[in-house]
Design an enzyme around this catalytic site. Structure first.
Site, mmCIF file in Angstrom:
data_model
loop_
_atom_site.group_PDB
_atom_site.id
_atom_site.type_symbol
_atom_site.label_atom_id
_atom_site.label_comp_id
_atom_site.label_asym_id
_atom_site.label_seq_id
_atom_site.Cartn_x
_atom_site.Cartn_y
_atom_site.Cartn_z
ATOM 1 N N HIS A 66 -31.098 35.195 20.743
ATOM 2 C CA HIS A 66 -31.433 35.826 22.026
ATOM 3 C C HIS A 66 -30.288 36.671 22.545
ATOM 4 C CE1 HIS A 66 -28.801 32.985 23.972
ATOM 5 N NE2 HIS A 66 -29.290 33.171 25.188
ATOM 6 N N GLY A 126 -24.161 35.313 22.027
ATOM 7 C CA GLY A 126 -23.703 33.923 22.133
ATOM 8 C C GLY A 126 -22.241 33.845 22.529
#
Length: 408
Positions: A337, A340
């Site tokens: 997504h 990180g």
């Protein structure tokens, strides 16, 4: 294409398939995943994305399939958090050299940040007077919300309609970007705001009480789960699905307001309908994998089915990507997504200075003060390494570089 994951297996635990080749994979995150893998409700294996890092309750960047049960803390409290991006008909040459006015227009159009002080009558990150568009869109959510609150009145006390169409804090953002062909995009990141936070917190505590009531021992109390057929299971799933819809609607309203603000700032009536992507990355979904129907919890992961479009942002100084899923079954059709974190917010504020922030966000119209140092690009993994580690999960369709970034 050869598989790119590392396989971790331990007796009595589900396997872990980690797309972490060439990226940091902290020991604490690995230990947290081992605890999840020991849960009896896990189906097949856990998939770990290259943006993996330690999270509260469950590991960020993980895909957790469970049978007949869900773990509320794995979904987390930013339910339905995700991304939306819209390609405009504008070209880079249509933008002014000085983008401060665009940033100011975005900041005025979309409530962001948070005011925590008794001296302020209203939180700057919430609506004071609810705009007509927000009131209208709330009507599509209100009846279901009222039904949830009838069974769980505590949820009524949340910020709900006054947070619809607002951004929040932390790593949430609104950006103006330019792609590899000089097309201009608007992209933003947010979720279900205060109401999602309360729903998550409320049901996490109910799940813990369920474990105590049935004397179920867990490797971590934060992994308390709700079994299908139990007292609160259906209510939780209903509330989470509503919060996911709230989050999607939240992003849609912000995008509409951002488009309108950009039109006013530039004095140009451009279109913004060429390509739009709206995807969650903190949510649960009913899916079928490896021979079983299961609940898939994506905690900081995006669904990437064959041909499905997604968004992988980086940080406030580097490139982001519009991607197309390759439908890799081992990842449960998922991808990362984002980049990180490699450093906590607290540590980033101790290690880096405003000068570092200015250097790393050079060329981007954004805040460069001490309050956003926790979001400094160096606190994140190298996005090129992250993308290389998941080349069997997605293909890049567009590469976006921000020129304006509004942070909460």
């Amino acid at each position: 294409m050869c598989q790119k994951f590392n396989l971790y297996e331990s007796e009595g635990k589900a396997a872990i398939k980690a797309w972490t080749q060439g990226v940091p994979f902290e020991d604490e995150a690995r230990a947290q995943l081992d605890n999840i893998a020991a849960m009896p409700i896990i189906h097949s294996h856990i998939a770990v994305m290259p943006d993996v890092h330690l999270g509260k309750g469950a590991t960020i960047g993980s895909v957790i399939p469970s049978v007949d049960a869900v773990i509320p803390a794995a979904v987390g409290v930013d339910i339905g958090c995700g991304m939306v991006a819209a390609k405009t008909s504008l070209r880079a040459k249509d933008l002014p050299d000085n983008l401060r006015g665009v940033r100011s227009a975005f900041e005025a159009a979309v409530p962001h940040g948070r005011t925590v002080s008794r001296h302020h009558k209203r939180d700057k990150g919430a609506w004071g007077n609810i705009p007509a568009l927000v009131a209208q869109e709330w009507l599509t959510l209100q009846a279901r919300f009222e039904r949830i609150c009838e069974k769980h009145p505590t949820i009524k006390k949340s910020n709900n309609v006054n947070h619809l169409g607002t951004m929040g804090t932390g790593n949430h953002f609104l950006e103006l970007c330019i792609d590899e062909n000089d097309a201009v995009w608007i992209m933003l990141h947010s979720g279900s705001r205060g109401v999602g936070n309360l729903i998550g917190t409320y049901f996490i505590e109910l799940a813990k009480k369920e474990m105590e009531r049935h004397q179920i021992q867990l490797p971590d109390v934060n992994l308390a789960y709700l079994k299908e057929g139990s007292e609160y299971f259906d209510d939780y799933v209903e509330a989470v699905e509503w919060a996911q819809d709230f989050a999607r609607k939240n992003r849609e309203i912000m995008m509409l307001n951002a488009i309108a603000a950009l039109r006013t700032a530039l004095g140009v009536n451009f279109s913004a309908s060429e390509m739009a992507v709206n995807c969650h990355h903190n949510y649960i979904s009913r899916e079928h994998h490896f021979g079983k129907d299961c609940y898939v919890t994506r905690k900081g992961a995006v669904r990437a089915q064959q041909g499905e479009m997604g968004i992988i942002p980086s940080n406030m100084g580097e490139r982001s990507f519009i991607v197309r899923g390759l439908g890799n079954p081992d990842s449960f059709n998922s991808c990362s997504h984002g980049a990180g974190r490699v450093m906590s917010r607290t540590k980033a504020k101790k290690v880096y200075t405003i000068k570092d922030q200015e250097a790393m966000t050079q060329g981007v119209e954004c805040r460069k003060d001490k309050e956003v140092i926790d979001e400094i690009p160096a606190a994140y993994k190298n996005i090129d390494d992250v993308m290389a580690a998941q080349s069997d999960l997605v293909e890049v369709v567009h590469t976006l570089k921000q020129v304006v970034c509004v942070k909460g």
